[in-house]
Write an enzyme that holds these catalytic residues in place. Structure first.
Site, PDB file in Angstrom:
ATOM      1  N   ASN A 150      -9.913   0.095  -0.495  1.00 60.62           N
ATOM      2  CA  ASN A 150      -8.449   0.195  -0.484  1.00 60.62           C
ATOM      3  C   ASN A 150      -7.901  -0.389  -1.793  1.00 60.62           C
ATOM      4  O   ASN A 150      -7.950  -1.599  -2.000  1.00 60.62           O
ATOM      5  CB  ASN A 150      -7.905  -0.567   0.725  1.00 60.62           C
ATOM      6  N   CYS A 178       0.820  -1.226   0.000  1.00 56.31           N
ATOM      7  CA  CYS A 178       0.000   0.000   0.000  1.00 56.31           C
ATOM      8  C   CYS A 178       0.850   1.271   0.000  1.00 56.31           C
ATOM      9  O   CYS A 178       0.354   2.342  -0.343  1.00 56.31           O
ATOM     10  CB  CYS A 178      -0.960   0.011   1.179  1.00 56.31           C
ATOM     11  N   HIS A 234      -3.149   7.676   1.737  1.00 53.67           N
ATOM     12  CA  HIS A 234      -3.520   6.338   1.282  1.00 53.67           C
ATOM     13  C   HIS A 234      -4.920   6.045   1.839  1.00 53.67           C
ATOM     14  O   HIS A 234      -5.235   6.380   2.970  1.00 53.67           O
ATOM     15  CB  HIS A 234      -2.514   5.317   1.792  1.00 53.67           C
TER      16      HIS A 234
HETATM   17  N1  ACO Z   1     -18.455  -8.058   8.855  1.00 56.64           N
HETATM   18  C1  ACO Z   1     -18.990  -8.263  10.051  1.00 56.64           C
HETATM   19  N2  ACO Z   1     -18.260  -8.554  11.134  1.00 56.64           N
HETATM   20  C2  ACO Z   1     -16.929  -8.628  10.980  1.00 56.64           C
HETATM   21  C3  ACO Z   1     -16.311  -8.424   9.740  1.00 56.64           C
HETATM   22  C4  ACO Z   1     -17.140  -8.145   8.645  1.00 56.64           C
HETATM   23  N3  ACO Z   1     -16.639  -7.912   7.413  1.00 56.64           N
HETATM   24  N4  ACO Z   1     -14.977  -8.551   9.892  1.00 56.64           N
HETATM   25  C5  ACO Z   1     -14.749  -8.840  11.179  1.00 56.64           C
HETATM   26  N5  ACO Z   1     -15.939  -8.883  11.855  1.00 56.64           N
HETATM   27  C6  ACO Z   1     -16.160  -9.132  13.265  1.00 56.64           C
HETATM   28  C7  ACO Z   1     -15.090  -9.980  13.892  1.00 56.64           C
HETATM   29  O1  ACO Z   1     -15.345 -11.348  13.691  1.00 56.64           O
HETATM   30  C8  ACO Z   1     -15.204  -9.608  15.337  1.00 56.64           C
HETATM   31  O2  ACO Z   1     -16.295 -10.281  15.901  1.00 56.64           O
HETATM   32  P1  ACO Z   1     -16.233 -10.853  17.418  1.00 56.64           P
HETATM   33  O3  ACO Z   1     -16.071  -9.618  18.262  1.00 56.64           O
HETATM   34  O4  ACO Z   1     -17.554 -11.538  17.559  1.00 56.64           O
HETATM   35  O5  ACO Z   1     -15.061 -11.746  17.434  1.00 56.64           O
HETATM   36  C9  ACO Z   1     -15.586  -8.132  15.289  1.00 56.64           C
HETATM   37  O6  ACO Z   1     -16.110  -7.897  13.968  1.00 56.64           O
HETATM   38  C10 ACO Z   1     -14.415  -7.186  15.544  1.00 56.64           C
HETATM   39  O7  ACO Z   1     -13.330  -7.596  14.701  1.00 56.64           O
HETATM   40  P2  ACO Z   1     -11.991  -6.784  14.660  1.00 56.64           P
HETATM   41  O8  ACO Z   1     -11.096  -7.377  13.621  1.00 56.64           O
HETATM   42  O9  ACO Z   1     -11.456  -6.657  16.052  1.00 56.64           O
HETATM   43  O10 ACO Z   1     -12.559  -5.370  14.169  1.00 56.64           O
HETATM   44  P3  ACO Z   1     -11.853  -3.977  14.133  1.00 56.64           P
HETATM   45  O11 ACO Z   1     -12.651  -2.992  14.881  1.00 56.64           O
HETATM   46  O12 ACO Z   1     -10.398  -4.057  14.433  1.00 56.64           O
HETATM   47  O13 ACO Z   1     -11.996  -3.579  12.576  1.00 56.64           O
HETATM   48  C11 ACO Z   1     -10.675  -3.537  10.595  1.00 56.64           C
HETATM   49  C12 ACO Z   1     -11.389  -4.415  11.614  1.00 56.64           C
HETATM   50  C13 ACO Z   1     -11.689  -2.716   9.866  1.00 56.64           C
HETATM   51  C14 ACO Z   1      -9.940  -4.468   9.609  1.00 56.64           C
HETATM   52  C15 ACO Z   1      -9.673  -2.621  11.306  1.00 56.64           C
HETATM   53  O14 ACO Z   1      -8.875  -3.351  12.205  1.00 56.64           O
HETATM   54  C16 ACO Z   1      -8.811  -1.886  10.347  1.00 56.64           C
HETATM   55  O15 ACO Z   1      -9.255  -1.101   9.556  1.00 56.64           O
HETATM   56  N6  ACO Z   1      -7.484  -2.076  10.410  1.00 56.64           N
HETATM   57  C17 ACO Z   1      -6.574  -1.457   9.491  1.00 56.64           C
HETATM   58  C18 ACO Z   1      -6.292  -2.459   8.443  1.00 56.64           C
HETATM   59  C19 ACO Z   1      -6.130  -1.863   7.089  1.00 56.64           C
HETATM   60  O16 ACO Z   1      -6.685  -0.864   6.729  1.00 56.64           O
HETATM   61  N7  ACO Z   1      -5.350  -2.572   6.285  1.00 56.64           N
HETATM   62  C20 ACO Z   1      -5.167  -2.219   4.925  1.00 56.64           C
HETATM   63  C21 ACO Z   1      -3.799  -2.529   4.457  1.00 56.64           C
HETATM   64  S1  ACO Z   1      -2.638  -1.630   5.372  1.00 56.64           S
HETATM   65  C22 ACO Z   1      -2.988  -0.082   5.088  1.00 56.64           C
HETATM   66  O17 ACO Z   1      -3.417   0.204   4.022  1.00 56.64           O
HETATM   67  C23 ACO Z   1      -2.805   0.884   6.159  1.00 56.64           C
END
Ligand code: ACO
Length: 324
Positions: A281, A114, A251
């Site tokens: 993304n 990214c 980004h």
């Molecule tokens: N739909 C519904 N529920 C979901 C989904 C989905 N698509 N994905 C995960 N969940 C659930 C999980 O199972 C979990 O459930 P549980 O509590 O019953 O176990 C709950 O949602 C919370 O999951 P987390 O992974 O802890 O959610 P979080 O609040 O961290 O959000 C996310 C996840 C959106 C991926 C976040 O961590 C994020 O944006 N991180 C940055 C990652 C990123 O942007 N990466 C891109 C590449 S790197 C870059 O570009 C910077």
């Protein structure tokens, strides 16, 4: 007088197929509400069958050349940032070179996931500063839809396909922060974070393409801190302050990360270019796509100071500061 990389043009390309959160929720255990609340994403584009990273990159590159009023044969160098090339080799850049009808110059890929566009811009900028090239195309092009695991709802809802490009042309500047063009780039990586974001396949490990794996929380935790440090480095190197920034073109991974960056810089929301809601993304393509959109709709004006930042797998991260 020193050589500087003027941004002579930019262009973007998005595949026609729009995939909304509601459409994804028909086959993935997710909801529009969850995706929007956690990421700000409403929809993304997916490449059509037979549509490749190189073909999208070529469309974006041609648009950038058109805006610059230049032709493919005017270009000395193509740097393509991608983690999803058409084939293991040759590079997507050489495919783009051929599709543009170029028979001269050099073309190669840069892979920083990214953060790829910032890395590619830095490489091309250094070629121009040193006089090794007079003109360059920097392309960010990705087909992440082809490396997603559709059984992993925590990652498959986050990404989209697309391409963006800029044309750089070497011009003499006075070396001050009032010059037009790329003022500075700052690049970083820390390979200890491999397990937080990687693809579980490759030519020398599994012999397969593999799927994207990510520990979202870990990435989130590092992203704001690391990208803020890269922005601070850019401002300090140029003797500027956050108040000097006209546009943040970040980004586009997640609206919550983007808003955290804007708050840190004390930038109002209307000074931040956001496309993650419609593109999701697109990895290395996200910054040039966002930049092109803001240029095309007239938000970015000549002389504006633009800060870009990105972080990706590796980890890799960095910033680029440019004056339009
Ligand atoms: N739909 C519904 N529920 C979901 C989904 C989905 N698509 N994905 C995960 N969940 C659930 C999980 O199972 C979990 O459930 P549980 O509590 O019953 O176990 C709950 O949602 C919370 O999951 P987390 O992974 O802890 O959610 P979080 O609040 O961290 O959000 C996310 C996840 C959106 C991926 C976040 O961590 C994020 O944006 N991180 C940055 C990652 C990123 O942007 N990466 C891109 C590449 S790197 C870059 O570009 C910077």
């Amino acid at each position: 007088m020193l050589w500087r990389s003027l941004v002579a043009g930019c262009g973007g390309y998005l595949p026609a197929r729009v995939v909304t959160n509601a459409e994804l929720a028909k086959t993935v255990d997710t909801s529009d509400e969850w995706i929007q609340q956690r990421t700000g994403i409403q929809e993304r584009r997916f490449a059509a069958e037979g549509e490749l990273t190189s073909s999208m990159g070529t469309r974006a590159a041609q648009a950038a050349l058109d805006m610059a009023g230049m032709r493919a044969e005017d270009i000395d160098l193509i740097v393509c940032a991608t983690s999803t090339p058409d084939e293991t080799f040759p590079s997507a850049a050489t495919r783009i070179q051929a599709q543009l009808g170029m028979e001269r110059g050099a073309a190669f890929d840069v892979q920083a996931v990214c953060a790829g566009f910032v890395f590619g811009l830095s490489v091309a900028d250094n070629f121009l500063r040193l006089g090794q090239a007079k003109t360059a195309l920097v392309v960010g092009a990705e087909t992440f839809s082809r490396i997603l695991d559709w059984d992993d709802r925590s990652t498959c809802v986050l990404f989209g396909d697309g391409a963006g490009a800029v044309v750089l042309r070497a011009e003499k500047g006075n070396g001050s922060n009032s010059d037009s063009g790329v003022l500075s780039t700052h690049l970083y990586s820390d390979g200890r974070h491999h397990d937080a974001l990687y693809v579980d396949g490759g030519p020398s490990s599994t012999g397969t393409v593999g799927h994207l794996r990510m520990e979202g929380r870990e990435v989130f935790r590092h992203a704001v801190v690391r990208m803020s440090e890269a922005i601070d480095a850019a401002l300090e190197a140029n003797g500027l302050t956050p108040g000097d920034i006209d546009w943040l073109v970040p980004h586009q991974a997640n609206l919550r990360i983007i808003e955290a960056m804007a708050r840190r810089l004390n930038l109002p929301r209307d000074r931040v270019v956001v496309t993650v809601d419609r593109h999701a993304n697109t990895s290395a393509a996200s910054i040039p796509l966002a930049l092109c959109e803001a240029v095309a709709d007239g938000r970015v004006q000549r002389g504006d100071l633009i800060m870009t930042e990105a972080m990706g797998g590796g980890f890799t991260w960095g910033s680029a500061l440019l004056r339009w």
